[in-house]
Write a protein that holds these residues in place. Sequence first.
Motif, PDB file in Angstrom:
ATOM      1  N   LYS A  15       0.859  -1.179   0.000  1.00  8.27           N
ATOM      2  CA  LYS A  15       0.000   0.000   0.000  1.00  8.27           C
ATOM      3  C   LYS A  15       0.897   1.231   0.000  1.00  8.27           C
ATOM      4  N   CYS A  16       0.318   2.366  -0.353  1.00  8.11           N
ATOM      5  CA  CYS A  16       1.125   3.571  -0.562  1.00  8.11           C
ATOM      6  C   CYS A  16       1.927   4.000   0.663  1.00  8.11           C
ATOM      7  N   HIS A  17       1.445   3.715   1.870  1.00 10.68           N
ATOM      8  CA  HIS A  17       2.187   4.140   3.064  1.00 10.68           C
ATOM      9  C   HIS A  17       3.247   3.121   3.489  1.00 10.68           C
ATOM     10  N   LYS A  18       3.369   2.025   2.719  1.00 14.15           N
ATOM     11  CA  LYS A  18       4.327   0.967   3.067  1.00 14.15           C
ATOM     12  C   LYS A  18       5.373   0.742   1.969  1.00 14.15           C
ATOM     13  N   VAL A  19       5.468   1.673   1.013  1.00  8.41           N
ATOM     14  CA  VAL A  19       6.362   1.444  -0.134  1.00  8.41           C
ATOM     15  C   VAL A  19       7.816   1.192   0.263  1.00  8.41           C
ATOM     16  N   ASN A  20       8.282   1.823   1.318  1.00  8.67           N
ATOM     17  CA  ASN A  20       9.683   1.616   1.724  1.00  8.67           C
ATOM     18  C   ASN A  20       9.937   0.184   2.201  1.00  8.67           C
TER      19      ASN A  20
END
Length: 151
Positions: A55-60
């Motif tokens: 998800k976008c907040h977990k890309v790292n």
Amino acid sequence: MKEFEDRFSELQADMISICMEYVEDRADKVYVYASCEEGMISGKFFYLINNQYVKCHKVNDALENGEERYDMSPERMFKVLQIIGEDIEEIEILCKEYERDMPTEMKLIYDANSGKFQAEYKYDLVHTNDDIKTADDFADEWFEEIKNNNL
């Protein structure tokens, strides 16, 4: 007719483009979930990066050692969602203008490696007819479906 199609495509491309910008064009695939029902607009986005669905907040979390981290500031994420929302509103205006049905749900997939774009639309009410689930719930379900089926 051509003008409607072109404008519709441009707005979808803009959603993909802002999502790619968010990850500095470093993603294998980008997925955009867009919902517009009964005056409620919602959007979500997620990625396939290094064979991981995130998800976008977990890309790292998908980065491998030594890869430069993404700037995931809340401001940037909010800006992407804001632009997706504005694009959905523009599509709604466009559909009214050309007397076309507005999709209630759009699932957009862009494969950055092949340049292939695919879209799936629904025109029936999706979350409005559900007593419990919101558009976000349907977006999360799509994420799980994609992740489990490696689409």
